[in-house]
Design a protein around this motif. Structure first.
Motif, mmCIF file in Angstrom:
data_model
loop_
_atom_site.group_PDB
_atom_site.id
_atom_site.type_symbol
_atom_site.label_atom_id
_atom_site.label_comp_id
_atom_site.label_asym_id
_atom_site.label_seq_id
_atom_site.Cartn_x
_atom_site.Cartn_y
_atom_site.Cartn_z
ATOM 1 N N THR A 48 -12.054 0.769 1.976
ATOM 2 C CA THR A 48 -12.781 1.305 3.125
ATOM 3 C C THR A 48 -14.088 0.557 3.373
ATOM 4 O O THR A 48 -14.887 0.973 4.206
ATOM 5 N N ALA A 49 -14.304 -0.556 2.661
ATOM 6 C CA ALA A 49 -15.523 -1.355 2.831
ATOM 7 C C ALA A 49 -15.503 -2.066 4.176
ATOM 8 O O ALA A 49 -14.478 -2.145 4.863
ATOM 9 N N ARG A 80 0.236 5.280 -4.111
ATOM 10 C CA ARG A 80 1.216 4.761 -3.142
ATOM 11 C C ARG A 80 0.928 5.298 -1.742
ATOM 12 O O ARG A 80 1.032 4.562 -0.759
ATOM 13 N N ARG A 81 0.599 6.578 -1.642
ATOM 14 C CA ARG A 81 0.301 7.156 -0.321
ATOM 15 C C ARG A 81 -0.935 6.506 0.285
ATOM 16 O O ARG A 81 -0.965 6.209 1.484
ATOM 17 N N ILE A 82 -1.952 6.246 -0.543
ATOM 18 C CA ILE A 82 -3.152 5.565 -0.046
ATOM 19 C C ILE A 82 -2.803 4.159 0.422
ATOM 20 O O ILE A 82 -3.261 3.704 1.468
ATOM 21 N N ALA A 83 -1.947 3.472 -0.331
ATOM 22 C CA ALA A 83 -1.533 2.113 0.059
ATOM 23 C C ALA A 83 -0.758 2.144 1.372
ATOM 24 O O ALA A 83 -0.916 1.254 2.213
ATOM 25 N N GLY A 88 -0.594 0.939 7.067
ATOM 26 C CA GLY A 88 -0.518 1.401 8.454
ATOM 27 C C GLY A 88 -1.723 0.964 9.258
ATOM 28 O O GLY A 88 -1.599 0.568 10.414
ATOM 29 N N GLN A 89 -2.913 1.009 8.651
ATOM 30 C CA GLN A 89 -4.121 0.548 9.323
ATOM 31 C C GLN A 89 -4.039 -0.938 9.615
ATOM 32 O O GLN A 89 -4.423 -1.395 10.692
ATOM 33 N N GLN A 90 -3.539 -1.710 8.663
ATOM 34 C CA GLN A 90 -3.437 -3.155 8.858
ATOM 35 C C GLN A 90 -2.453 -3.477 9.980
ATOM 36 O O GLN A 90 -2.685 -4.372 10.783
ATOM 37 N N THR A 96 -0.939 -8.167 10.695
ATOM 38 C CA THR A 96 0.330 -8.734 10.262
ATOM 39 C C THR A 96 1.136 -9.265 11.433
ATOM 40 O O THR A 96 2.219 -9.781 11.254
ATOM 41 N N GLY A 97 0.633 -9.127 12.644
ATOM 42 C CA GLY A 97 1.343 -9.632 13.806
ATOM 43 C C GLY A 97 2.638 -8.873 14.032
ATOM 44 O O GLY A 97 2.772 -7.706 13.692
#
Length: 118
Positions: A48-49, A80-83, A88-90, A96-97
């Motif tokens: 979150t930085a 895993r849920r945090i990842a 999803g944010q990325q 990721t295009g």
């Protein structure tokens, strides 16, 4: 009857030693889980930085925590849920295009070796 006292003494010592060993191992396991939780907190802070470099470090730390056996199954599922949220944010940000994302590969790893790329 004279052999009963030494046998009971030996059995008592064995039970006492086993109990002490169990308590020591349990304590070590709890310490390891506590350290795992601290690393999870650090990974969350990093993903979150504000800078992309810190976020990438957080992603790597999160991946290591997911693979670590120091955390319980529930702990690793939380990681895993945090990842998944982070991924999803990325994707939403378009980092990721339109490429298909393979979660089995580390970030920016297309599966090719340096020799294949040359």
């Amino acid at each position: 009857m004279t052999w009963l006292v030494p046998l009971l003494s030996f059995a008592g010592a064995l039970v006492g030693a086993a109990g002490a060993a169990w308590v020591a191992l349990r304590g070590q396991r709890q310490d390891a889980r506590g350290e795992w939780r601290q690393r999870l907190d650090q990974a969350i802070a990093l993903v979150t930085a504000d800078t992309e470099a810190e976020q990438q470090i957080g992603d790597e730390l999160l991946a290591d925590l997911i693979e670590s056996d120091l955390g319980s199954d529930e702990d690793r599922e939380l990681a895993r849920r945090i990842a998944r949220i982070r991924l999803g944010q990325q994707i939403d940000e378009g980092t990721t295009g339109s490429e298909e994302v393979d979660l089995a590969l580390p970030a920016r790893d297309d599966g090719c070796t340096e020799q294949e790329e040359a």
